[in-house]
Design a protein around this motif. Structure first.
Motif, PDB file in Angstrom:
ATOM      1  N   TYR A   1     -74.766 -52.354  39.727  1.00 12.91           N
ATOM      2  CA  TYR A   1     -75.391 -52.185  38.431  1.00 12.91           C
ATOM      3  C   TYR A   1     -75.284 -53.433  37.476  1.00 12.91           C
ATOM      4  O   TYR A   1     -74.646 -53.260  36.619  1.00 12.91           O
ATOM      5  CB  TYR A   1     -74.738 -50.880  37.815  1.00 12.91           C
ATOM      6  CG  TYR A   1     -75.610 -49.788  38.416  1.00 12.91           C
ATOM      7  CD1 TYR A   1     -76.043 -48.991  37.444  1.00 12.91           C
ATOM      8  CD2 TYR A   1     -75.637 -49.416  39.558  1.00 12.91           C
ATOM      9  CE1 TYR A   1     -76.803 -47.722  37.885  1.00 12.91           C
ATOM     10  CE2 TYR A   1     -76.221 -48.144  39.930  1.00 12.91           C
ATOM     11  CZ  TYR A   1     -76.858 -47.403  39.229  1.00 12.91           C
ATOM     12  OH  TYR A   1     -77.439 -46.183  39.505  1.00 12.91           O
TER      13      TYR A   1
ATOM     14  N   GLY B   1     -79.215 -51.404  40.388  1.00 15.98           N
ATOM     15  CA  GLY B   1     -79.428 -50.213  39.465  1.00 15.98           C
ATOM     16  C   GLY B   1     -79.936 -50.689  38.098  1.00 15.98           C
ATOM     17  O   GLY B   1     -79.331 -51.902  37.924  1.00 15.98           O
ATOM     18  N   THR B   2     -80.631 -50.105  37.257  1.00 13.76           N
ATOM     19  CA  THR B   2     -81.020 -48.698  37.488  1.00 13.76           C
ATOM     20  C   THR B   2     -82.456 -48.637  38.198  1.00 13.76           C
ATOM     21  O   THR B   2     -83.123 -47.637  38.282  1.00 13.76           O
ATOM     22  CB  THR B   2     -81.277 -47.927  36.179  1.00 13.76           C
ATOM     23  OG1 THR B   2     -82.141 -48.615  35.433  1.00 13.76           O
ATOM     24  CG2 THR B   2     -79.833 -47.734  35.462  1.00 13.76           C
TER      25      THR B   2
ATOM     26  N   GLN C   1     -82.905 -46.013  40.883  1.00 13.69           N
ATOM     27  CA  GLN C   1     -82.782 -44.586  40.429  1.00 13.69           C
ATOM     28  C   GLN C   1     -84.294 -44.177  40.467  1.00 13.69           C
ATOM     29  O   GLN C   1     -84.583 -43.026  40.391  1.00 13.69           O
ATOM     30  CB  GLN C   1     -82.133 -44.381  39.095  1.00 13.69           C
ATOM     31  CG  GLN C   1     -80.633 -44.629  39.393  1.00 13.69           C
ATOM     32  CD  GLN C   1     -80.138 -44.620  37.950  1.00 13.69           C
ATOM     33  OE1 GLN C   1     -78.809 -45.218  37.527  1.00 13.69           O
ATOM     34  NE2 GLN C   1     -80.807 -44.149  36.815  1.00 13.69           N
TER      35      GLN C   1
ATOM     36  N   LEU D   1     -76.632 -48.736  30.738  1.00 12.95           N
ATOM     37  CA  LEU D   1     -76.540 -49.133  32.249  1.00 12.95           C
ATOM     38  C   LEU D   1     -75.387 -48.420  32.837  1.00 12.95           C
ATOM     39  O   LEU D   1     -75.224 -47.666  34.065  1.00 12.95           O
ATOM     40  CB  LEU D   1     -76.459 -50.533  32.440  1.00 12.95           C
ATOM     41  CG  LEU D   1     -76.157 -51.172  33.952  1.00 12.95           C
ATOM     42  CD1 LEU D   1     -77.654 -50.905  34.401  1.00 12.95           C
ATOM     43  CD2 LEU D   1     -75.844 -52.557  33.623  1.00 12.95           C
TER      44      LEU D   1
ATOM     45  N   ASN E   1     -75.211 -44.654  33.406  1.00 15.81           N
ATOM     46  CA  ASN E   1     -75.945 -44.447  34.714  1.00 15.81           C
ATOM     47  C   ASN E   1     -74.993 -44.836  36.039  1.00 15.81           C
ATOM     48  O   ASN E   1     -74.883 -43.964  36.864  1.00 15.81           O
ATOM     49  CB  ASN E   1     -77.226 -45.149  34.716  1.00 15.81           C
ATOM     50  CG  ASN E   1     -78.383 -44.545  34.045  1.00 15.81           C
ATOM     51  OD1 ASN E   1     -78.850 -43.511  34.534  1.00 15.81           O
ATOM     52  ND2 ASN E   1     -78.423 -44.973  32.860  1.00 15.81           N
TER      53      ASN E   1
ATOM     54  N   GLN F   1     -74.472 -41.333  38.122  1.00 14.97           N
ATOM     55  CA  GLN F   1     -75.091 -41.127  39.468  1.00 14.97           C
ATOM     56  C   GLN F   1     -73.906 -40.691  40.589  1.00 14.97           C
ATOM     57  O   GLN F   1     -74.163 -39.590  41.227  1.00 14.97           O
ATOM     58  CB  GLN F   1     -75.797 -42.273  40.153  1.00 14.97           C
ATOM     59  CG  GLN F   1     -76.831 -42.673  39.230  1.00 14.97           C
ATOM     60  CD  GLN F   1     -78.069 -41.567  39.339  1.00 14.97           C
ATOM     61  OE1 GLN F   1     -78.100 -40.963  40.410  1.00 14.97           O
ATOM     62  NE2 GLN F   1     -78.932 -41.530  38.413  1.00 14.97           N
TER      63      GLN F   1
END
Length: 552
Positions: A340, A383-384, A387, A422, A425, A429
């Motif tokens: 990320y 990421g993201t 996703q 960020l 998330n 997750q």
């Protein structure tokens, strides 16, 4: 007779039984309020300037399973094999070579290695230092006296993937008036696009090939030289615009490169471990000597940790063992690496080679056929973005996909709420993957739509999907070095357990041999010769179709 195969170890059978008993992450957390503390580890460099948290609590692990995985490592003699590597023994038994990328970042010679070439590591590092300082400062000039503005690294495999990954990861620290380009593909498009805005008077090429015979690299290098001479004319000007990372002085000088601008490395440096060597010249040009050596020092700190920490506290070993738990006992075919941080956009690509070329083996070190799964398929994305691409399958698909989530606590570019969004998330997750959403929760949310059975069922998340979470303080050259070395040693640990040679790559050879056989057929443009060359009907048909439809 003693077997060298991992599945003949006593603990392997015990782990198979434990797998059959199943595991419920939701129940594990409910029953143990201290689970995070029990199944997380911290790494701190000796200078306290790198810190890393490894949380493996969201895995199918309890005290019994954890103990069995540690026992498996001991039965497989992982510690002894690690020590043999650090002692310089020739653990690459197929090629009779030591495995000493660790020597490239051991700047103070703590490991006391005696393999030939180790004594040249620091002098070669200083050679790189002098050259890169000259280019970065403008002291090194092109044949018309202009400062270098474009640097093109020409290599393939580890000579490309490592430099590209680190350049992207440390772009924040790079000298922005240097345009860095990386060319690997034999497809001429790659070179053409890299040179689209380049000026021969201000372009420097780095030709990275140990033997200076790799067909992709030398073909690209020759094209680059032709492009350069199209304007420069005089071959003597090549010396100002081309350098080589190689061991073949004769071929390098015949190409036109000054032998003083040939940077060397050694046969105990595998391609996928070579970014720490002269192969990292493009990295040093981009970020400078101080940042490059900080990266080496960060990797060395992780080397020391891997060498000295007991298995229960050894982060690379634990990463490897948890991976084996899924790969060999839970039928997980793949493993996702999900950083990320946009700077780490090439990290999964790099370790796709690092892992799959190392452990994509089916023969044990004694030549016997393995009876279990070895290296997983490695993939991932920053990421993201992921996703909105493939997380659907990870959450609700039919395949078990263990994931590594990686993030920095501090961003290098604080812009509004971006980093908090960020990281929210990043935290959410793994939680969603572990605990999911029940049908009861879905029905409560849907209200009047609860009669739509398909809708209800499609919104259920079964959870119980395992993940690791890795937090570093911030992306610096030193922390990146530690992170890369951590994954290198994870891969080595798995190879040690599987008793395979993680340090050769024979699987890349056959396709190259056949390509060399096919190339003359394409150049001859004679379908009859294709028929006579002894290929299977499919390959013959494809080549003939190509010849019939291409435009000369």
């Amino acid at each position: 007779m003693h077997s060298s195969l991992a599945n003949h170890l006593p603990t392997w059978k015990e782990l198979e039984k434990l797998k059959d008993a199943g595991f419920d992450l939701k129940a594990a957390f409910k029953n143990d309020p201290n689970r995070f503390e029990t199944y997380s580890r911290k790494f701190t460099s000796r200078d306290k300037d790198v810190s890393l948290l490894f949380d493996f609590s969201k895995n199918f692990v309890d005290d019994n399973i954890f103990g069995k995985l540690v026992n498996l490592a001991r039965e497989a003699k992982v510690e002894e094999k690690r020590d043999a590597m650090f002692a310089g023994e020739h653990i690459n038994n197929t090629e009779d070579r030591a495995v000493l990328h660790i020597a490239l970042r051991d700047r103070k010679r703590e490991f006391k290695l005696n393999e030939p070439g180790v004594e040249d590591v620091i002098p070669e590092l200083e050679h790189m230092h002098r050259f890169t300082d000259a280019v970065r400062s403008g002291e090194w000039k092109g044949y018309t006296g202009k400062k270098i503005r474009t640097i093109v690294n020409v290599g393939i495999g580890g000579s490309d993937l490592g430099p590209v990954m680190v350049y992207e990861a440390l772009k924040y620290y790079s000298q922005r008036d240097l345009d860095m380009q990386f060319v690997s593909n034999i497809d001429g498009t790659h070179m053409v696009e890299a040179l689209h805005n380049a000026d021969p008077e201000t372009t420097l090429f780095i030709i990275a090939s140990k033997t200076f015979t790799t067909i992709e690299t030398i073909t690209n290098a020759t094209t680059a030289r032709d492009w350069f001479l199209g304007k420069a004319k005089d071959k003597s000007h090549i010396a100002k615009h081309f350098v080589a990372l190689s061991t073949n002085e004769k071929a390098v000088t015949e190409f036109g490169i000054d032998k003083e601008q040939m940077f060397k490395f050694w046969d105990w440096v595998g391609g996928r471990y070579s970014l720490w060597s002269a192969i990292g010249l493009s990295i040093m040009l981009a970020i400078g000597y101080e940042n490059f050596t900080a990266m080496l020092d960060g990797a060395h700190e992780m080397d020391v940790h891997f060498r000295t920490a007991k298995i229960e506290e050894n982060i690379p070993m634990l990463l490897g063992l948890v991976g084996i738990w899924y790969n060999d006992f839970h039928n997980a075919q793949t493993h996702a690496i999900l950083p990320y941080d946009q700077y780490m956009c090439k990290f999964a690509d790099y370790f796709q080679q690092g892992d799959m070329e190392s452990n994509g083996k089916s023969v044990a070190k004694d030549g016997s056929q393995v009876e279990y799964q070895t290296g997983p398929i490695i993939w991932g994305q920053a990421g993201t973005n992921g996703q909105h691409a493939f997380y659907q399958l990870i959450h609700q698909g039919t395949k078990l996909i263990p994931c590594d989530f990686i993030a920095p606590i501090e961003t290098l570019n604080p812009v509004g709420d971006h980093h908090d969004i960020l990281l929210s998330n990043f935290f959410a997750q793994p939680e969603a993957l572990a605990f999911g959403k029940t049908e009861e929760e879905v029905r409560a949310e849907l209200g009047n739509n609860v009669s739509n059975v398909a809708l209800v069922k499609s919104k259920v998340f079964k959870g119980n999907r395992p993940t690791n979470s890795i937090l570093i303080q911030r992306i610096t050259p030193k922390s990146l070095g530690s992170l890369i070395a951590m994954y290198e040693h994870k891969i080595a640990t798995q190879g040690f357990v599987w008793n395979i040679n993680s340090f050769d790559q024979m699987g890349v050879e056959l396709g190259k041999v056949l390509a060399r056989k096919i190339q003359p057929l394409l150049q001859s443009n004679d379908p009859k010769k294709v028929e006579e060359d002894g290929h299977d009907s499919s390959t013959t048909g494809l080549i003939k179709y190509y010849l019939a439809n291409r435009k000369q």
